[in-house]
Design a protein around this motif. Structure first.
Motif, PDB file in Angstrom:
ATOM      1  N   MET A  21      30.360 -12.711   5.194  1.00 25.40           N
ATOM      2  CA  MET A  21      30.103 -13.556   6.369  1.00 25.40           C
ATOM      3  C   MET A  21      30.902 -13.125   7.603  1.00 25.40           C
ATOM      4  O   MET A  21      30.733 -13.711   8.673  1.00 25.40           O
ATOM      5  CB  MET A  21      30.352 -15.027   6.037  1.00 25.40           C
ATOM      6  CG  MET A  21      31.754 -15.394   5.714  1.00 25.40           C
ATOM      7  SD  MET A  21      31.775 -17.055   5.030  1.00 25.40           S
ATOM      8  CE  MET A  21      33.540 -17.276   4.866  1.00 25.40           C
ATOM      9  N   GLY A  22      31.735 -12.090   7.440  1.00 21.34           N
ATOM     10  CA  GLY A  22      32.494 -11.597   8.586  1.00 21.34           C
ATOM     11  C   GLY A  22      33.335 -12.701   9.194  1.00 21.34           C
ATOM     12  O   GLY A  22      33.865 -13.556   8.487  1.00 21.34           O
ATOM     13  N   ARG A  23      33.416 -12.701  10.533  1.00 24.04           N
ATOM     14  CA  ARG A  23      34.272 -13.706  11.180  1.00 24.04           C
ATOM     15  C   ARG A  23      33.525 -14.990  11.508  1.00 24.04           C
ATOM     16  O   ARG A  23      34.103 -15.939  12.004  1.00 24.04           O
ATOM     17  CB  ARG A  23      34.849 -13.116  12.471  1.00 24.04           C
ATOM     18  CG  ARG A  23      35.941 -12.125  12.172  1.00 24.04           C
ATOM     19  CD  ARG A  23      36.895 -11.950  13.340  1.00 24.04           C
ATOM     20  NE  ARG A  23      37.568 -10.673  13.163  1.00 24.04           N
ATOM     21  CZ  ARG A  23      37.131  -9.551  13.719  1.00 24.04           C
ATOM     22  NH1 ARG A  23      36.104  -9.567  14.513  1.00 24.04           N
ATOM     23  NH2 ARG A  23      37.771  -8.412  13.505  1.00 24.04           N
ATOM     24  N   GLN A  24      32.206 -15.005  11.238  1.00 26.74           N
ATOM     25  CA  GLN A  24      31.443 -16.162  11.707  1.00 26.74           C
ATOM     26  C   GLN A  24      31.615 -17.414  10.828  1.00 26.74           C
ATOM     27  O   GLN A  24      31.252 -18.499  11.233  1.00 26.74           O
ATOM     28  CB  GLN A  24      29.959 -15.798  11.845  1.00 26.74           C
ATOM     29  CG  GLN A  24      29.326 -15.342  10.547  1.00 26.74           C
ATOM     30  CD  GLN A  24      27.967 -14.660  10.746  1.00 26.74           C
ATOM     31  OE1 GLN A  24      27.662 -14.168  11.818  1.00 26.74           O
ATOM     32  NE2 GLN A  24      27.163 -14.661   9.704  1.00 26.74           N
ATOM     33  N   GLY A  25      32.226 -17.261   9.646  1.00 24.17           N
ATOM     34  CA  GLY A  25      32.559 -18.433   8.841  1.00 24.17           C
ATOM     35  C   GLY A  25      31.443 -18.971   7.965  1.00 24.17           C
ATOM     36  O   GLY A  25      31.631 -19.949   7.249  1.00 24.17           O
ATOM     37  N   ARG A  31      26.382  -6.874  10.646  1.00 26.77           N
ATOM     38  CA  ARG A  31      27.277  -5.731  10.948  1.00 26.77           C
ATOM     39  C   ARG A  31      28.194  -5.445   9.771  1.00 26.77           C
ATOM     40  O   ARG A  31      28.502  -4.315   9.427  1.00 26.77           O
ATOM     41  CB  ARG A  31      28.133  -6.038  12.184  1.00 26.77           C
ATOM     42  CG  ARG A  31      27.378  -5.824  13.485  1.00 26.77           C
ATOM     43  CD  ARG A  31      28.131  -6.460  14.590  1.00 26.77           C
ATOM     44  NE  ARG A  31      28.473  -7.834  14.222  1.00 26.77           N
ATOM     45  CZ  ARG A  31      29.191  -8.663  14.949  1.00 26.77           C
ATOM     46  NH1 ARG A  31      29.701  -8.281  16.078  1.00 26.77           N
ATOM     47  NH2 ARG A  31      29.428  -9.901  14.549  1.00 26.77           N
ATOM     48  N   MET A  32      28.633  -6.531   9.144  1.00 27.11           N
ATOM     49  CA  MET A  32      29.497  -6.412   7.970  1.00 27.11           C
ATOM     50  C   MET A  32      28.769  -5.652   6.854  1.00 27.11           C
ATOM     51  O   MET A  32      29.316  -4.754   6.219  1.00 27.11           O
ATOM     52  CB  MET A  32      29.750  -7.854   7.502  1.00 27.11           C
ATOM     53  CG  MET A  32      31.023  -8.109   6.819  1.00 27.11           C
ATOM     54  SD  MET A  32      32.352  -8.002   7.968  1.00 27.11           S
ATOM     55  CE  MET A  32      33.309  -6.874   7.042  1.00 27.11           C
ATOM     56  N   LEU A  33      27.513  -6.043   6.649  1.00 27.81           N
ATOM     57  CA  LEU A  33      26.714  -5.406   5.587  1.00 27.81           C
ATOM     58  C   LEU A  33      26.522  -3.916   5.852  1.00 27.81           C
ATOM     59  O   LEU A  33      26.580  -3.104   4.940  1.00 27.81           O
ATOM     60  CB  LEU A  33      25.335  -6.067   5.479  1.00 27.81           C
ATOM     61  CG  LEU A  33      25.269  -7.447   4.864  1.00 27.81           C
ATOM     62  CD1 LEU A  33      23.823  -7.892   4.754  1.00 27.81           C
ATOM     63  CD2 LEU A  33      25.908  -7.459   3.495  1.00 27.81           C
ATOM     64  N   ILE A  34      26.301  -3.571   7.118  1.00 29.63           N
ATOM     65  CA  ILE A  34      26.105  -2.152   7.453  1.00 29.63           C
ATOM     66  C   ILE A  34      27.414  -1.391   7.216  1.00 29.63           C
ATOM     67  O   ILE A  34      27.418  -0.292   6.654  1.00 29.63           O
ATOM     68  CB  ILE A  34      25.623  -1.996   8.919  1.00 29.63           C
ATOM     69  CG1 ILE A  34      24.242  -2.635   9.094  1.00 29.63           C
ATOM     70  CG2 ILE A  34      25.603  -0.527   9.349  1.00 29.63           C
ATOM     71  CD1 ILE A  34      23.074  -1.880   8.484  1.00 29.63           C
ATOM     72  N   GLU A  35      28.536  -2.001   7.607  1.00 28.03           N
ATOM     73  CA  GLU A  35      29.830  -1.340   7.363  1.00 28.03           C
ATOM     74  C   GLU A  35      30.053  -1.109   5.877  1.00 28.03           C
ATOM     75  O   GLU A  35      30.428  -0.015   5.450  1.00 28.03           O
ATOM     76  CB  GLU A  35      30.969  -2.206   7.899  1.00 28.03           C
ATOM     77  CG  GLU A  35      31.048  -2.151   9.380  1.00 28.03           C
ATOM     78  CD  GLU A  35      32.473  -2.156   9.891  1.00 28.03           C
ATOM     79  OE1 GLU A  35      33.404  -2.251   9.079  1.00 28.03           O
ATOM     80  OE2 GLU A  35      32.625  -2.061  11.119  1.00 28.03           O
ATOM     81  N   TYR A  36      29.827  -2.146   5.094  1.00 30.16           N
ATOM     82  CA  TYR A  36      29.997  -2.002   3.639  1.00 30.16           C
ATOM     83  C   TYR A  36      29.051  -0.914   3.113  1.00 30.16           C
ATOM     84  O   TYR A  36      29.428  -0.109   2.278  1.00 30.16           O
ATOM     85  CB  TYR A  36      29.665  -3.303   2.907  1.00 30.16           C
ATOM     86  CG  TYR A  36      30.677  -4.420   3.066  1.00 30.16           C
ATOM     87  CD1 TYR A  36      31.983  -4.177   3.436  1.00 30.16           C
ATOM     88  CD2 TYR A  36      30.310  -5.739   2.809  1.00 30.16           C
ATOM     89  CE1 TYR A  36      32.892  -5.218   3.566  1.00 30.16           C
ATOM     90  CE2 TYR A  36      31.213  -6.781   2.927  1.00 30.16           C
ATOM     91  CZ  TYR A  36      32.503  -6.512   3.313  1.00 30.16           C
ATOM     92  OH  TYR A  36      33.387  -7.536   3.426  1.00 30.16           O
ATOM     93  N   GLY A  57      29.062 -17.571  -2.341  1.00 33.82           N
ATOM     94  CA  GLY A  57      29.882 -18.610  -1.702  1.00 33.82           C
ATOM     95  C   GLY A  57      29.690 -18.751  -0.199  1.00 33.82           C
ATOM     96  O   GLY A  57      30.009 -19.795   0.369  1.00 33.82           O
ATOM     97  N   ASN A  58      29.165 -17.752   0.470  1.00 32.25           N
ATOM     98  CA  ASN A  58      28.897 -17.842   1.911  1.00 32.25           C
ATOM     99  C   ASN A  58      27.684 -18.720   2.199  1.00 32.25           C
ATOM    100  O   ASN A  58      27.458 -19.126   3.333  1.00 32.25           O
ATOM    101  CB  ASN A  58      28.647 -16.434   2.488  1.00 32.25           C
ATOM    102  CG  ASN A  58      27.531 -15.712   1.754  1.00 32.25           C
ATOM    103  OD1 ASN A  58      27.413 -15.802   0.542  1.00 32.25           O
ATOM    104  ND2 ASN A  58      26.695 -15.009   2.479  1.00 32.25           N
TER     105      ASN A  58
END
Ligand code: UDP
Length: 241
Positions: A21-25, A31-36, A57-58
């Motif tokens: 969920m990155g920083r959005q909570g 973007r997180m998924l692409i980085e991973y 959990g997200n």
């Protein structure tokens, strides 16, 4: 510089829902998924067979506040379905960076993904496809950590790499306690005795009984996954005596 040879042939990567969920909570941060996906594809290119279990959990957790008025079994099925949503999102991101993947679900939903069949999963891995195991174990009252342990044993993964947002296993929560100390290595029994939140006890005993080491590491730091697979000692190794 010649790239290091991988120290593992087959790994199981566990990423919790929160990690997506990155920083959005909440929800999924693309973007997180692409980085991973880039990190995962780097390791894939080294020739390592990769299986992945994602949490939910997200989106939804059977034991959360949001689930308190829903009966536990229904809530847990909702949690398992949340892992399918995450798995499809990761599949899409991985394919956008050029990696072939299969999602296999523990609850049958043919239009969406393949059902989990152990031999078929192993075949996909051998053919160089990344396999994402979705819908947990398919049973309520379990967690995706237990699903990760179970699948790792079934497919004979050599290690579970547990991705987190901190560097490893600490004596206390490092985000709250500046005196928290990180363990380089710790035994399964010690983590249970000290109640360190590595995984729940069902998952840990599964790993312990089947001698599958767990490495807890920080997936937010670029290159960490590749370092681990190349044999660098990062994170915390959880192992037998
Ligand atoms: N869950 C379940 N059985 C399983 C795996 C998961 O019932 O085998 C449900 C459970 O409600 C859990 C939710 O799915 O709370 C999401 O999984 P988990 O909490 O493990 O996700 P994470 O904490 O890794 O994001």
């Amino acid at each position: 510089m010649t790239p290091r040879k991988p120290v593992y042939k087959r790994i199981l990567l566990k990423v919790s829902g929160e990690g997506l969920m990155g920083r959005q909570g909440y929800g999924i941060d693309r973007r997180m998924l692409i980085e991973y996906s880039r990190e995962i594809s780097d390791v894939h290119r080294m020739g390592v067979e990769i299986a992945i279990v994602l949490g939910g959990g997200n989106i939804f957790r059977g034991v959360s506040e949001a689930a308190k008025d829903i009966d536990r079994v229904s809530a847990d099925y909702m949690g398992m379905l949340a892992t399918v949503i995450n798995s499809l999102a990761l599949q899409n991101a991985l394919e956008s960076v050029g990696v072939f993947t299969r999602v296999m679900t523990a609850i049958e939903m043919h239009e969406v993904a393949e059902p989990y069949i152990r031999r078929r999963a192993i075949r996909h891995l051998e053919k160089g496809r990344i396999v994402i195991f979705a819908a947990g174990t398919g049973n309520p009252y379990f967690t995706t950590d237990t699903a990760a342990a179970l699948r790792a044993v079934e497919i004979r993964a050599e290690v579970i790499l547990k991705a987190t947002r901190v560097d490893g296993v600490f004596s206390a929560d490092p985000l709250k306690n500046p005196d928290a100390r990180m363990f380089r290595e710790i035994t399964y029994m010690e983590t249970i005795r000290k109640r360190l939140k590595v995984m729940d006890s069902t998952a840990l005993s599964m790993c312990m009984d089947n001698d599958i080491p767990i490495v807890v590491f920080n997936f937010m730091k670029r290159g960490n996954l590749k370092k681990l697979v190349s044999g660098h000692r990062i994170g915390t190794l959880v192992r037998g005596d």
